[in-house]
Enzyme design. Structure first.
Site, short mmCIF file in Angstrom:
data_model
loop_
_atom_site.label_atom_id
_atom_site.label_comp_id
_atom_site.label_asym_id
_atom_site.label_seq_id
_atom_site.Cartn_x
_atom_site.Cartn_y
_atom_site.Cartn_z
N ASN A 1 0.87 -1.18 0.00
CA ASN A 1 0.00 0.00 0.00
C ASN A 1 0.90 1.22 0.00
OD1 ASN A 1 -1.83 2.05 0.42
ND2 ASN A 1 -2.77 1.16 2.24
N LYS B 1 3.43 0.91 3.09
CA LYS B 1 3.07 -0.15 4.03
C LYS B 1 3.15 -1.48 3.30
CE LYS B 1 -0.27 2.72 6.57
NZ LYS B 1 -1.70 2.87 6.94
N ARG C 1 -2.74 -2.19 -3.38
CA ARG C 1 -3.94 -1.38 -3.20
C ARG C 1 -3.89 -0.21 -4.18
NH1 ARG C 1 -5.20 3.48 0.81
NH2 ARG C 1 -7.46 3.57 0.59
N HIS D 1 -13.28 2.46 0.05
CA HIS D 1 -13.19 1.47 1.14
C HIS D 1 -13.75 0.13 0.69
CE1 HIS D 1 -13.30 4.97 4.29
NE2 HIS D 1 -12.06 4.72 3.89
N GLY E 1 -13.53 5.22 10.61
CA GLY E 1 -12.16 5.50 11.02
C GLY E 1 -11.94 6.99 10.90
N ARG F 1 -12.85 15.42 6.94
CA ARG F 1 -13.71 15.67 5.79
C ARG F 1 -15.13 15.98 6.24
NH1 ARG F 1 -11.69 10.33 3.42
NH2 ARG F 1 -9.71 10.85 2.43
N GLU G 1 -8.12 -5.49 5.46
CA GLU G 1 -7.98 -5.18 4.05
C GLU G 1 -6.79 -5.89 3.43
OE1 GLU G 1 -9.27 -0.79 3.24
OE2 GLU G 1 -8.62 -0.90 5.34
#
Length: 397
Positions: A9, A16, A90, A179, A209, A240, A383
């Protein structure tokens, strides 16, 4: 070939990684390289030898991945001895072109590059991770797993905005949703907990999250989701705004003199919980609320009210609901958010058991009463496992 997949990712200044056994979900090792391109970077590796951390300059993503490969060799497990099945990446935005994970080739890279305007903060970093991994693992299959793919099953009435047709046809303006790997994993795991076939299970998934999204999943397929063209729409999030009157940006440009860039930055990075209470870490927000901070209290109430609205709306979309499920950091750990968001919905068959909800438990668990018509679960998302098993599925297809 083993069932191990190296999951990557790549972010703008981070990388990651996780080594996942795709059939069981066991992570043999994982790590993070962050502050890439800054004067001082940080690399963390967790493996059989425990946790190791180094601080050093990490000029680029290739340097970060080379650090990861070196850590596997030094601290285990050795990648050479595993006969990896694939590298799974990802990728945030697949547009309307990708409704499933796909084997990476030059054509796919070109198509994802064309989608950069839809995710300018994410797709370029994801592409850099792909380019680096293809150079360093030239003989391994590389698979792109798209955040948007799970929501490509939305029907036209759910993904279409009521705007001029030219916007839809010429510019790709529509609901994409995000997501998706989390919503896919959690809805499948919920069906397993119910001992039902996913194809016969209807769930409302609440991924809460720093970024938040809701989805209505009918028979294993997403039929509605809260995020839209971008991740800005929908639930209130850490920074957001979520849903707002679309005339607000024009008003602020006309009356206050803000630029489009100013407004875009504010709605994505300085709104949500941070905008209302000055704090986007939910643990700190709850601490402030408990101390009597009125701004934190209002932020909490707005956050839960929005969740409640979406639960009601998605109940109407699905008509029959088997489970409501909470996941991600806030969803998994805030009993008060779960209780406040669903309180008073007994007429809809949703009855939380307060003792179960307040237990300091981890792992997948039921928090509704035994006689609740609609089950309520907490299911930790995974994930990385979802990416690994989708990548393996593509390789074996």
């Amino acid at each position: 070939m083993s069932d191990h997949v190296l999951v990557i990712n790549a972010g703008s200044s981070s990388l990651k990684y996780s080594l996942v056994e795709a059939r069981t979900g066991e992570a043999a090792a994982s790590g993070l390289a962050e502050r890439i391109g800054e004067r001082q970077g940080r690399h963390l590796h967790r493996g059989p030898d425990g946790e190791t951390e180094t601080t050093r300059s990490i000029p680029g993503h290739e340097d970060a991945l080379r650090l990861a490969i070196g850590a596997f060799e030094s601290h285990g497990p050795s990648l050479d001895g595993l006969d990896l099945a694939a590298v799974g990446h990802r990728v945030v935005h697949g547009g309307s072109r990708f409704s499933a994970s796909a084997l990476i080739d030059d054509a796919l890279v070109a198509e994802v590059t064309e989608l950069v305007p839809l995710a300018p903060l994410h797709n370029p970093a994801n592409l850099e991770g792909i380019r680096v991994a293809r150079r360093l693992f030239p003989n391994l299959p590389q698979v792109a797993v798209f955040d948007t793919a799970f929501h490509q099953s939305l029907p036209p009435q759910a993904y279409t905005y009521a705007v001029p047709l030219a916007w839809l046809e010429d510019h790709g303006i529509r609901r994409y949703g995000f997501h998706g790997t989390s919503h896919a994993f959690v809805s499948q795991e919920t069906a397993r907990l119910l001992e039902r076939d996913p194809a016969e299970t209807n769930t409302i998934v609440l991924h809460l999250g720093n970024g938040c999204s809701a989805s209505a999943v009918r028979g294993g397929r997403s039929v509605e989701t809260s995020m839209g063209l971008t991740p800005l729409e929908g639930l209130v999030m850490g920074t957001r705004s979520g849903d707002l009157d679309p005339a607000i940006p024009a008003y602020l440009m006309r009356e206050v003199g803000l630029s489009a860039e100013d407004i875009d930055l504010a709605l994505n990075s300085a709104s949500g919980l941070k905008g209302l209470a000055g704090e986007n870490d939910f643990r700190e927000l709850e601490r402030l609320r408990a101390s009597g901070d009125e701004h934190a209290g209002l932020a909490f109430d707005v956050y839960c009210h929005r969740i409640r609205k979406y639960v009601g709306a998605y109940y109407a979309v699905l008509e029959t609901v088997d489970a409501v499920v909470f996941t991600a950091g806030v969803g998994e750990h805030s009993a008060e958010v779960r209780a406040t968001s669903l309180n008073g919905l007994e007429r809809l068959g949703i009855c939380i058991d307060n003792d179960r909800n307040n237990e300091p438990a981890t792992g997948a668990r039921r928090i509704s009463t035994d006689d609740s018509e609609v089950a309520v679960f907490v299911v930790p998302t995974n994930e990385e496992w979802q990416i690994a098993r989708e990548a393996l599925g593509v390789v074996l297809a």
